[in-house]
Motif scaffolding. Structure first.
Motif, PDB file in Angstrom:
ATOM      1  N   PHE A 105       0.732  -0.762   0.110  1.00 21.38           N
ATOM      2  CA  PHE A 105      -0.255   0.107  -0.269  1.00 21.38           C
ATOM      3  C   PHE A 105       0.368   1.703  -0.151  1.00 21.38           C
ATOM      4  N   TYR A 106       2.034   1.456   0.788  1.00 22.46           N
ATOM      5  CA  TYR A 106       2.820   2.562   0.801  1.00 22.46           C
ATOM      6  C   TYR A 106       3.604   3.072  -0.497  1.00 22.46           C
ATOM      7  N   LEU A 107       4.262   1.292  -0.514  1.00 29.18           N
ATOM      8  CA  LEU A 107       5.152   1.801  -1.810  1.00 29.18           C
ATOM      9  C   LEU A 107       4.342   2.362  -3.115  1.00 29.18           C
ATOM     10  N   LYS A 108       2.897   1.771  -3.327  1.00 31.53           N
ATOM     11  CA  LYS A 108       1.751   2.367  -3.877  1.00 31.53           C
ATOM     12  C   LYS A 108       1.773   3.605  -4.147  1.00 31.53           C
ATOM     13  N   GLN A 109       1.523   3.819  -2.704  1.00 27.24           N
ATOM     14  CA  GLN A 109       1.851   5.643  -2.526  1.00 27.24           C
ATOM     15  C   GLN A 109       2.137   6.590  -3.171  1.00 27.24           C
ATOM     16  N   GLY A 110       3.708   5.651  -3.310  1.00 32.14           N
ATOM     17  CA  GLY A 110       4.835   6.663  -3.266  1.00 32.14           C
ATOM     18  C   GLY A 110       5.992   6.758  -2.141  1.00 32.14           C
ATOM     19  N   PHE A 111       5.904   5.854  -1.831  1.00 24.46           N
ATOM     20  CA  PHE A 111       7.708   5.553  -0.872  1.00 24.46           C
ATOM     21  C   PHE A 111       8.218   5.106  -1.080  1.00 24.46           C
ATOM     22  N   ALA A 112       8.536   4.526  -0.316  1.00 24.75           N
ATOM     23  CA  ALA A 112      10.234   4.669  -0.806  1.00 24.75           C
ATOM     24  C   ALA A 112      11.035   3.256   0.468  1.00 24.75           C
ATOM     25  N   VAL A 113      11.235   2.038   0.371  1.00 21.43           N
ATOM     26  CA  VAL A 113      12.014   1.904   1.668  1.00 21.43           C
ATOM     27  C   VAL A 113      13.986   2.459   1.710  1.00 21.43           C
ATOM     28  N   ILE A 114      13.687   3.041   2.571  1.00 22.38           N
ATOM     29  CA  ILE A 114      15.066   3.318   3.257  1.00 22.38           C
ATOM     30  C   ILE A 114      16.064   2.737   3.800  1.00 22.38           C
ATOM     31  N   GLY A 115      15.479   2.013   4.663  1.00 27.10           N
ATOM     32  CA  GLY A 115      16.345   1.252   5.710  1.00 27.10           C
ATOM     33  C   GLY A 115      15.273   0.101   6.261  1.00 27.10           C
ATOM     34  N   ARG A 116      15.593  -0.639   7.152  1.00 31.56           N
ATOM     35  CA  ARG A 116      15.759  -1.943   7.781  1.00 31.56           C
ATOM     36  C   ARG A 116      15.548  -2.460   9.026  1.00 31.56           C
ATOM     37  N   SER A 117      14.971  -2.620   9.748  1.00 38.75           N
ATOM     38  CA  SER A 117      15.477  -2.798  11.233  1.00 38.75           C
ATOM     39  C   SER A 117      14.997  -4.049  11.802  1.00 38.75           C
ATOM     40  N   GLU A 118      16.025  -4.727  12.485  1.00 42.08           N
ATOM     41  CA  GLU A 118      15.282  -6.339  12.417  1.00 42.08           C
ATOM     42  C   GLU A 118      14.312  -6.717  13.511  1.00 42.08           C
ATOM     43  N   THR A 119      13.608  -5.534  14.542  1.00 38.07           N
ATOM     44  CA  THR A 119      13.792  -5.973  15.789  1.00 38.07           C
ATOM     45  C   THR A 119      12.856  -4.893  15.638  1.00 38.07           C
ATOM     46  N   ASP A 120      11.586  -4.810  16.297  1.00 42.83           N
ATOM     47  CA  ASP A 120      10.478  -3.770  16.917  1.00 42.83           C
ATOM     48  C   ASP A 120      11.052  -3.122  17.289  1.00 42.83           C
ATOM     49  N   PRO A 121      10.487  -1.860  17.831  1.00 43.80           N
ATOM     50  CA  PRO A 121      10.774  -0.375  18.886  1.00 43.80           C
ATOM     51  C   PRO A 121      10.907  -0.942  20.417  1.00 43.80           C
ATOM     52  N   GLN A 122       9.845  -2.186  20.554  1.00 46.21           N
ATOM     53  CA  GLN A 122       9.951  -2.633  21.842  1.00 46.21           C
ATOM     54  C   GLN A 122      11.453  -3.613  21.350  1.00 46.21           C
ATOM     55  N   GLY A 123      11.575  -4.341  20.914  1.00 43.21           N
ATOM     56  CA  GLY A 123      12.666  -5.064  20.874  1.00 43.21           C
ATOM     57  C   GLY A 123      12.296  -6.377  20.925  1.00 43.21           C
ATOM     58  N   LYS A 124      10.783  -6.759  19.908  1.00 46.98           N
ATOM     59  CA  LYS A 124      10.521  -7.737  19.902  1.00 46.98           C
ATOM     60  C   LYS A 124      10.874  -8.228  18.128  1.00 46.98           C
ATOM     61  N   PRO A 125      11.324  -8.883  17.868  1.00 43.98           N
ATOM     62  CA  PRO A 125      11.686 -10.449  17.141  1.00 43.98           C
ATOM     63  C   PRO A 125      10.459 -10.040  15.618  1.00 43.98           C
ATOM     64  N   TYR A 126      10.640  -8.847  15.336  1.00 43.53           N
ATOM     65  CA  TYR A 126       9.349  -8.229  14.229  1.00 43.53           C
ATOM     66  C   TYR A 126       9.896  -7.110  13.396  1.00 43.53           C
ATOM     67  N   PRO A 127      10.657  -7.386  12.584  1.00 44.15           N
ATOM     68  CA  PRO A 127      11.608  -6.798  11.540  1.00 44.15           C
ATOM     69  C   PRO A 127      10.529  -5.248  11.000  1.00 44.15           C
ATOM     70  N   ILE A 128      10.725  -4.580  11.409  1.00 47.69           N
ATOM     71  CA  ILE A 128      10.427  -3.141  10.289  1.00 47.69           C
ATOM     72  C   ILE A 128      11.239  -2.281   9.355  1.00 47.69           C
ATOM     73  N   LEU A 129      10.721  -2.001   8.261  1.00 45.53           N
ATOM     74  CA  LEU A 129      11.072  -1.572   6.871  1.00 45.53           C
ATOM     75  C   LEU A 129      10.322   0.006   8.046  1.00 45.53           C
ATOM     76  N   HIS A 130      11.526   0.860   6.893  1.00 51.89           N
ATOM     77  CA  HIS A 130      10.751   2.472   6.978  1.00 51.89           C
ATOM     78  C   HIS A 130      11.589   3.026   5.694  1.00 51.89           C
ATOM     79  N   LEU A 131      10.008   3.540   5.551  1.00 50.50           N
ATOM     80  CA  LEU A 131       9.767   4.467   3.995  1.00 50.50           C
ATOM     81  C   LEU A 131      10.097   5.754   4.236  1.00 50.50           C
ATOM     82  N   LYS A 132      10.187   6.035   3.079  1.00 49.48           N
ATOM     83  CA  LYS A 132      10.113   7.739   3.129  1.00 49.48           C
ATOM     84  C   LYS A 132       9.264   8.301   1.846  1.00 49.48           C
ATOM     85  N   LEU A 133       8.506   8.936   2.108  1.00 51.34           N
ATOM     86  CA  LEU A 133       7.409   9.993   0.490  1.00 51.34           C
ATOM     87  C   LEU A 133       8.665  10.414  -0.321  1.00 51.34           C
ATOM     88  N   LYS A 134       8.390   9.877  -1.660  1.00 56.83           N
ATOM     89  CA  LYS A 134       9.591   9.398  -2.723  1.00 56.83           C
ATOM     90  C   LYS A 134       9.909  11.278  -3.096  1.00 56.83           C
TER      91      LYS A 134
END
Length: 146
Positions: free
Chosen positions: A117-146
């Motif tokens: 959805f976000y990629l279709k709306q004009g965002f692009a992946v600019i980074g990735r974290s292995e865990t969520d902000p609470q340290g749980k094992p759910y990888p997070i993609l960081h996106l920025k509007l192009k």
């Protein structure tokens, strides 16, 4: 049906968290019941107060979606699952971009529909974290509007 985006009063937090839980159960299949039980009070009692919160209400005045933004970041965007794929997520996102000046969003990598959805709306992946902000094992993609 007509929809309106409004600011949110604390008295509406119960409705907001109901939409959050219904949405999460429909889209975040990687979360366990324990995870949902962990996040729900955090969102209700802490996170909602940390963002500029807007609700999406139907013509009956019922909250059917919401978003939260802070410092140019879209921190949350959730719709009731019955209303997905009807253009309402795009409506909320465009509001956040135009009115709240968001430029970035973080997405659970294990939620490919949200990422698409976000990629279709004009965002692009600019980074990735292995865990969520609470340290749980759910990888997070960081996106920025192009």
């Amino acid at each position: 049906m007509n929809y309106i985006i409004n600011t949110v009063d604390k008295s509406e937090y119960t409705s907001i968290i109901e939409v959050w839980e219904a949405s999460v159960r429909a889209t975040h299949h990687f979360l366990s019941e324990a995870d949902i039980a962990y996040f729900k009070p955090l969102i209700l009692n802490q996170y909602l107060d940390l963002v500029e919160l807007r609700s999406l209400k139907n013509s009956d005045g019922k909250i059917v979606g919401f978003l939260g933004a802070a410092e140019g970041n879209l921190e949350m965007l959730f719709l009731h699952p019955d209303l997905r794929r009807k253009g309402l997520g795009k409506l909320l996102l465009n509001y956040a971009i135009e009115q709240l000046r968001i430029q970035k969003v973080d997405v659970n990598e294990q939620n490919p529909e949200a990422t698409a959805f976000y990629l279709k709306q004009g965002f692009a992946v600019i980074g990735r974290s292995e865990t969520d902000p609470q340290g749980k094992p759910y990888p997070i993609l960081h996106l920025k509007l192009k």
